[in-house]
Design an enzyme around this catalytic site. Sequence first.
Site, short mmCIF file in Angstrom:
data_model
loop_
_atom_site.label_atom_id
_atom_site.label_comp_id
_atom_site.label_asym_id
_atom_site.label_seq_id
_atom_site.Cartn_x
_atom_site.Cartn_y
_atom_site.Cartn_z
N ASN A 17 28.68 -9.14 34.83
CA ASN A 17 27.98 -8.49 35.79
C ASN A 17 26.39 -8.70 35.68
OD1 ASN A 17 27.17 -6.62 37.57
ND2 ASN A 17 27.63 -4.58 36.31
N TRP A 18 26.21 -9.59 36.70
CA TRP A 18 24.71 -10.01 36.85
C TRP A 18 23.79 -8.93 37.60
CZ3 TRP A 18 25.13 -15.68 38.48
CH2 TRP A 18 25.91 -16.45 37.51
N LYS A 19 24.36 -7.86 37.94
CA LYS A 19 23.70 -6.69 38.59
C LYS A 19 22.51 -7.52 39.39
CE LYS A 19 24.21 -4.07 34.46
NZ LYS A 19 24.13 -2.91 33.70
N HIS A 103 31.47 1.21 39.59
CA HIS A 103 30.45 1.03 38.43
C HIS A 103 29.61 2.59 38.44
CE1 HIS A 103 27.44 -0.40 35.92
NE2 HIS A 103 28.22 -1.44 35.64
N GLU A 105 26.67 2.64 37.96
CA GLU A 105 25.32 2.50 38.60
C GLU A 105 25.39 2.83 39.96
OE1 GLU A 105 24.10 -1.23 37.04
OE2 GLU A 105 24.03 -0.13 35.05
N GLU A 188 34.32 2.04 30.60
CA GLU A 188 32.60 1.86 30.58
C GLU A 188 32.15 3.15 30.27
OE1 GLU A 188 31.04 -2.20 31.88
OE2 GLU A 188 30.51 -0.68 33.43
N GLY A 194 23.75 -0.62 29.27
CA GLY A 194 22.50 -1.20 29.35
C GLY A 194 21.61 -0.49 28.18
N SER A 234 27.26 -2.44 26.51
CA SER A 234 26.56 -3.28 25.67
C SER A 234 27.30 -4.19 24.80
CB SER A 234 25.68 -2.07 24.55
OG SER A 234 24.71 -1.45 25.49
N GLY A 255 27.15 -6.69 31.02
CA GLY A 255 26.18 -6.66 31.86
C GLY A 255 24.94 -7.68 31.37
N GLY A 256 24.02 -6.95 30.67
CA GLY A 256 22.84 -7.93 30.45
C GLY A 256 23.21 -8.90 29.46
C1 PEP Z 1 27.76 -3.29 32.91
O1 PEP Z 1 26.80 -3.48 33.74
O2 PEP Z 1 29.11 -3.06 33.37
C2 PEP Z 1 27.58 -3.11 31.76
C3 PEP Z 1 28.46 -2.99 30.72
O3 PEP Z 1 26.25 -3.60 31.28
P1 PEP Z 1 25.78 -3.95 29.68
O4 PEP Z 1 26.68 -4.83 29.11
O5 PEP Z 1 24.41 -4.23 29.89
O6 PEP Z 1 25.71 -2.53 28.93
#
Ligand code: PEP
Length: 277
Positions: A17-19, A103, A105, A188, A194, A234, A255-256
Amino acid sequence: MKEAVKQNMRRPVVAGNWKMNLSRAEAAALVETIKPAVTLDESVEVVLCPPYTALSHVHDELRRSNIQVGAQNVFWERSGAFTGQVSVPMLRDAGCTYCIVGHSEARGSFGILETHEGSLSYFAETDRTVGYKVRALLDFGIIPIVCVGETESERGSGQTEGVIDKQLEGALGTLDEAEMGSVVVAYEPVWAIGTGKTCESEEANRICAFIREKIGEHADAESAEDLRVLYGGSVKPNNARELFAQSDIDGGLVGGASLDGPGFVHIIRAAQGNFLR
Ligand code: PEP
């Protein structure tokens, strides 16, 4: 930590997930670093979820590879006066085969810049709208990656399972058994997204098994057994292998760490190493 390779009929998924990151040129450069890892080993399904602006560009860059393209969100109406929204047919047109919905967010109160426990909740997603989106995606053959998970205070007050059950019911409650076979669920925990705080692998596995059990109650045992349940929050190169080795975790939503090509490849390799071909 379980080191044994799992025997698993569920093809694992690693989704990035590049956000709200990357220009088209940056996206193309990242794709180039990821492609070789998947060309040599297709045991894991890899999905890249760029922002809308890079979707069709990434799709073009991925031609002649088995990597799938996913969107990060969608609106359920097919077309019309919905300024700023993107429909399922538009995602199809851009080459998407997956789409993230629900999600954390994107859940919250539209326009109200509330922050809860450090997470973003600026938008309007509810369990009901997630359900509309799942239905619209399935109607066009796009696989929804349905995110569920509790906040830190919900966990602290013992509500984790209740919150997730309600999210599953809202998102998937109307699906029949065949439709359930086309869904991926991502556990999640909001407090792990994040933040660098990862859910302990055994606890993540317990919740993923709970999700599977609930799907068994809402649908049927076979759908539950076949359902791919991912962990997200994470996931990093140094914890992916242990997470993916768990019996009820079928890959990750990343994500990150998906923005770093070599690191993301390491995460894909961790998934490939954990499952029998
Ligand atoms: C996400 O955005 O779905 C996510 C899991 O982010 P991160 O890996 O950065 O915690």
